[in-house]
Design a protein around this motif. Structure first.
Motif, PDB file in Angstrom:
ATOM      1  N   ILE A  25       0.845  -1.197   0.000  1.00 40.13           N
ATOM      2  CA  ILE A  25       0.000   0.000   0.000  1.00 40.13           C
ATOM      3  C   ILE A  25       0.878   1.244   0.000  1.00 40.13           C
ATOM      4  N   ALA A  26       1.904   1.247   0.837  1.00 37.26           N
ATOM      5  CA  ALA A  26       2.803   2.392   0.906  1.00 37.26           C
ATOM      6  C   ALA A  26       3.542   2.585  -0.415  1.00 37.26           C
ATOM      7  N   ASP A  27       3.975   1.480  -1.011  1.00 36.62           N
ATOM      8  CA  ASP A  27       4.666   1.574  -2.306  1.00 36.62           C
ATOM      9  C   ASP A  27       3.737   2.133  -3.375  1.00 36.62           C
ATOM     10  N   ARG A  28       2.504   1.665  -3.384  1.00 36.00           N
ATOM     11  CA  ARG A  28       1.539   2.142  -4.382  1.00 36.00           C
ATOM     12  C   ARG A  28       1.235   3.624  -4.164  1.00 36.00           C
ATOM     13  N   ALA A  29       1.079   4.022  -2.899  1.00 31.17           N
ATOM     14  CA  ALA A  29       0.834   5.432  -2.581  1.00 31.17           C
ATOM     15  C   ALA A  29       2.018   6.278  -3.029  1.00 31.17           C
ATOM     16  N   SER A  30       3.210   5.766  -2.842  1.00 27.12           N
ATOM     17  CA  SER A  30       4.412   6.469  -3.266  1.00 27.12           C
ATOM     18  C   SER A  30       4.448   6.625  -4.782  1.00 27.12           C
ATOM     19  N   GLU A  31       4.091   5.570  -5.496  1.00 32.64           N
ATOM     20  CA  GLU A  31       4.040   5.630  -6.958  1.00 32.64           C
ATOM     21  C   GLU A  31       3.029   6.684  -7.421  1.00 32.64           C
ATOM     22  N   LEU A  32       1.856   6.667  -6.799  1.00 34.14           N
ATOM     23  CA  LEU A  32       0.822   7.635  -7.163  1.00 34.14           C
ATOM     24  C   LEU A  32       1.266   9.063  -6.851  1.00 34.14           C
ATOM     25  N   ALA A  33       1.940   9.241  -5.744  1.00 36.24           N
ATOM     26  CA  ALA A  33       2.430  10.572  -5.378  1.00 36.24           C
ATOM     27  C   ALA A  33       3.482  11.035  -6.380  1.00 36.24           C
ATOM     28  N   ASP A  34       4.372  10.131  -6.767  1.00 37.64           N
ATOM     29  CA  ASP A  34       5.376  10.483  -7.774  1.00 37.64           C
ATOM     30  C   ASP A  34       4.708  10.901  -9.079  1.00 37.64           C
ATOM     31  N   GLN A  35       3.692  10.170  -9.479  1.00 40.47           N
ATOM     32  CA  GLN A  35       2.967  10.498 -10.699  1.00 40.47           C
ATOM     33  C   GLN A  35       2.299  11.870 -10.581  1.00 40.47           C
ATOM     34  N   THR A  71      -0.492  11.021   0.657  1.00 36.71           N
ATOM     35  CA  THR A  71       0.879  10.522   0.598  1.00 36.71           C
ATOM     36  C   THR A  71       1.468  10.288   1.985  1.00 36.71           C
ATOM     37  N   GLY A  72       0.667  10.479   3.000  1.00 36.95           N
ATOM     38  CA  GLY A  72       1.121  10.207   4.365  1.00 36.95           C
ATOM     39  C   GLY A  72       2.229  11.140   4.833  1.00 36.95           C
ATOM     40  N   GLY A  73       2.284  12.314   4.267  1.00 34.57           N
ATOM     41  CA  GLY A  73       3.290  13.286   4.690  1.00 34.57           C
ATOM     42  C   GLY A  73       4.667  13.055   4.086  1.00 34.57           C
ATOM     43  N   LYS A  74       4.794  12.046   3.246  1.00 39.45           N
ATOM     44  CA  LYS A  74       6.094  11.695   2.672  1.00 39.45           C
ATOM     45  C   LYS A  74       6.654  12.809   1.788  1.00 39.45           C
ATOM     46  N   TYR A  75       5.770  13.571   1.136  1.00 34.55           N
ATOM     47  CA  TYR A  75       6.197  14.614   0.211  1.00 34.55           C
ATOM     48  C   TYR A  75       5.780  16.003   0.683  1.00 34.55           C
ATOM     49  N   THR A  76       5.675  16.171   1.984  1.00 38.15           N
ATOM     50  CA  THR A  76       5.208  17.435   2.539  1.00 38.15           C
ATOM     51  C   THR A  76       6.011  18.623   2.008  1.00 38.15           C
ATOM     52  N   GLY A  77       7.321  18.505   1.983  1.00 37.73           N
ATOM     53  CA  GLY A  77       8.164  19.600   1.526  1.00 37.73           C
ATOM     54  C   GLY A  77       7.913  19.955   0.069  1.00 37.73           C
ATOM     55  N   THR A  78       7.829  18.936  -0.773  1.00 38.18           N
ATOM     56  CA  THR A  78       7.602  19.163  -2.200  1.00 38.18           C
ATOM     57  C   THR A  78       6.223  19.752  -2.436  1.00 38.18           C
ATOM     58  N   ILE A  79       5.229  19.199  -1.766  1.00 41.88           N
ATOM     59  CA  ILE A  79       3.856  19.690  -1.913  1.00 41.88           C
ATOM     60  C   ILE A  79       3.771  21.135  -1.464  1.00 41.88           C
ATOM     61  N   SER A  80       4.386  21.436  -0.342  1.00 44.69           N
ATOM     62  CA  SER A  80       4.374  22.795   0.183  1.00 44.69           C
ATOM     63  C   SER A  80       5.066  23.757  -0.777  1.00 44.69           C
ATOM     64  N   SER A  81       6.175  23.319  -1.342  1.00 46.02           N
ATOM     65  CA  SER A  81       6.914  24.158  -2.288  1.00 46.02           C
ATOM     66  C   SER A  81       6.082  24.476  -3.525  1.00 46.02           C
ATOM     67  N   VAL A  82       5.449  23.449  -4.087  1.00 47.64           N
ATOM     68  CA  VAL A  82       4.625  23.653  -5.281  1.00 47.64           C
ATOM     69  C   VAL A  82       3.439  24.561  -4.952  1.00 47.64           C
ATOM     70  N   ALA A  83       2.800  24.311  -3.816  1.00 46.61           N
ATOM     71  CA  ALA A  83       1.655  25.133  -3.413  1.00 46.61           C
ATOM     72  C   ALA A  83       2.075  26.589  -3.226  1.00 46.61           C
ATOM     73  N   SER A  84       3.245  26.805  -2.625  1.00 40.62           N
ATOM     74  CA  SER A  84       3.733  28.176  -2.423  1.00 40.62           C
ATOM     75  C   SER A  84       3.996  28.866  -3.751  1.00 40.62           C
ATOM     76  N   LYS A  85       4.575  28.135  -4.698  1.00 48.56           N
ATOM     77  CA  LYS A  85       4.852  28.717  -6.010  1.00 48.56           C
ATOM     78  C   LYS A  85       3.552  29.107  -6.711  1.00 48.56           C
ATOM     79  N   ILE A  86       2.556  28.254  -6.611  1.00 50.64           N
ATOM     80  CA  ILE A  86       1.265  28.564  -7.232  1.00 50.64           C
ATOM     81  C   ILE A  86       0.645  29.786  -6.557  1.00 50.64           C
ATOM     82  N   GLU A  87       0.679  29.797  -5.230  1.00 46.00           N
ATOM     83  CA  GLU A  87       0.109  30.929  -4.507  1.00 46.00           C
ATOM     84  C   GLU A  87       0.863  32.216  -4.826  1.00 46.00           C
TER      85      GLU A  87
END
Length: 98
Positions: free
Chosen positions: A7-17, A73-89
């Protein structure tokens, strides 16, 4: 029995996508936004209050989407998500003020 590693691997794959898909979409969104701002020049004065409200609503949508992606994504990509969200904002904040 559920294999949590699978499940974690699949979630990671989906997050990468999702991260990979967001890059080109963000670039295209910037291009389209720039084109629209150029075309809208004569109407900006009348549209000023509406643009401000739309920017606020869009920022709220970005924040909500980022929160949901972070949860999925269970917080695994918090930094990346936050960065992208900040750029959009930040892009939204550059909406011309009238």
């Amino acid at each position: 029995m559920v294999d949590t590693n699978k499940i974690a691997d699949r979630a990671s794959e989906l997050a990468d996508q999702a991260v990979q898909a967001a890059g080109p979409a963000l670039e295209r969104a910037k291009e389209v936004a720039g084109e629209l701002v150029e075309k809208a020049g004569p109407y900006l004065e009348k549209a000023g209050p509406y643009l401000e409200k739309a920017g606020q609503a869009a920022a709220q949508g970005v924040a909500a989407a980022a929160d949901q992606i972070d949860k999925v994504t269970g917080g695994k990509y918090t930094g990346t998500i936050s960065s992208v969200a900040s750029k959009i904002e930040n892009t939204l904040d550059r909406t011309p003020k009238v």
